[in-house]
Design an enzyme around this catalytic site. Structure first.
Site, PDB file in Angstrom:
ATOM      1  N   ASP A   1     -19.349  -1.669 -60.641  1.00  0.00           N
ATOM      2  CA  ASP A   1     -18.422  -0.945 -59.777  1.00  0.00           C
ATOM      3  C   ASP A   1     -17.259  -1.818 -59.302  1.00  0.00           C
ATOM      4  O   ASP A   1     -16.100  -1.470 -59.497  1.00  0.00           O
ATOM      5  CB  ASP A   1     -19.139  -0.336 -58.572  1.00  0.00           C
TER       6      ASP A   1
ATOM      7  N   LYS B   1     -19.665   3.965 -67.461  1.00  0.00           N
ATOM      8  CA  LYS B   1     -19.707   2.491 -67.482  1.00  0.00           C
ATOM      9  C   LYS B   1     -21.071   1.970 -67.035  1.00  0.00           C
ATOM     10  O   LYS B   1     -21.663   1.095 -67.688  1.00  0.00           O
ATOM     11  CB  LYS B   1     -18.604   1.923 -66.577  1.00  0.00           C
TER      12      LYS B   1
ATOM     13  N   ARG C   1      -8.212   2.844 -86.215  1.00  0.00           N
ATOM     14  CA  ARG C   1      -9.350   2.976 -87.129  1.00  0.00           C
ATOM     15  C   ARG C   1      -9.563   1.718 -87.959  1.00  0.00           C
ATOM     16  O   ARG C   1     -10.590   1.586 -88.629  1.00  0.00           O
ATOM     17  CB  ARG C   1      -9.138   4.183 -88.043  1.00  0.00           C
TER      18      ARG C   1
END
Length: 308
Positions: A177, A159, A243
């Site tokens: 965080d 991240k 998808r």
């Protein structure tokens, strides 16, 4: 919900404390504001004592028509044990008996030259912002093309590295965080960083870096409305990932449902580019163009033509 006290409001709006100084540490628990006109007329059956009480020109003018006995009787009820504070607006003269009742009960009696209408608006916005439901989430919040993207996932998934790449590409960091999330109104979540880690990124192998120092003030923001949640997870070959994008997933944070995308992570995938495209694609959806739906319609039309 954060703690809010009367003294915080006094400092925020530079209010004059006329009486009840010992009650400045009283907590404010509700963002609602009451103008006690009907209460001053003697009807206290549904008096919202726990609300902030504002007296304007109308209320102060009506008080002058009451006898001293009635004034004292109603002021004593008005200055209840749960009343956060009473504020006299428009620079109106503060009734002497109200000062006496407030001093006796310890209810802060404040005064401001601001008009009642403006004070109600300013105070309501301030109280709603400070008393909004809040929570802290593990994730990274970035501003990508003007949209607040909340990156979530297990620790070590990438991240912070994705956020760093996005900052290098011209986007802005809000929080890394720990993301403090406040629900300021219905379906509106505002994310920000705790003061201690503001503008900081933790990159494994590099340590803590200050994004504003490295990339300038234009690379950070103090807060941002959260529009989209991107969930990063380790690629699982046994999992069927979406998808087409026809089925929109959602995640509930506080009392708000947000759209959520799940992006599988594996070597070779440029996560920063994928997050950029996700932001642009969702922005197109908000503008009325949905690529998966458009493709599905064209496919159905093509099938129907072949059947004919």
């Amino acid at each position: 919900m954060s703690q809010l006290f009367v003294k915080d409001v006094v400092e925020q709006f530079s209010l004059k404390v006329v009486a009840g100084h010992r009650g400045l540490a009283r907590p404010i628990k509700h963002s609602d504001i009451n103008r006690p006109g009907i209460e001053l007329a003697g009807y206290f059956d549904y008096y919202p004592q726990e609300y902030v009480q504002l007296l304007g020109m109308t209320e102060c003018s009506f008080i002058q028509t009451l006898s001293e006995a009635l004034q004292m009787e109603r002021f004593q009820i008005l200055c209840g044990t749960k009343t956060p504070f009473i504020c006299i607006c428009h620079g109106m003269e503060v009734p002497a008996l109200l000062i006496e009742a407030a001093e006796r009960s310890g209810v802060p009696l404040l005064c401001t030259p601001i008009s009642t209408t403006k004070m109600v608006s300013k105070l309501a916005n301030y109280l709603e912002g400070r008393l909004a439901p809040s929570t802290t989430l593990h994730g990274v919040l970035v501003d990508v093309y003007g949209m607040g993207i909340l990156l979530m996932g297990k620790s070590g998934i990438g991240k912070s590295e994705t956020a760093l790449e996005l900052v290098k590409r011209g986007h802005r960091l809000i929080a890394d965080d720990a993301v403090e999330v406040r629900q300021t109104s219905e379906n509106r979540l505002i994310g920000s960083a705790p003061e201690l880690i503001q503008h900081l990124l933790e990159i494994r192998g590099l340590g803590i870096v200050n994004v504003m120092t490295l990339f300038g003030a234009g690379a950070v923001r103090s807060y941002k409305k959260i529009t989209l949640v991107v969930q990063l997870e380790v690629w699982d070959p046994n999992t069927q990932y979406d998808r087409l994008g026809l089925d929109e997933q959602r995640i509930r944070i506080l009392d708000t449902d947000l759209p959520r995308l799940v992006i599988p992570v594996r070597p070779g995938r440029n996560l920063a580019v994928l997050v950029e495209v996700a932001a642009m694609n969702y922005r197109l959806k908000l503008l009325g163009y949905n690529a998966p739906v458009h493709f599905s319609q064209k496919l159905m039309e093509s099938i129907e033509e072949e059947e004919i």
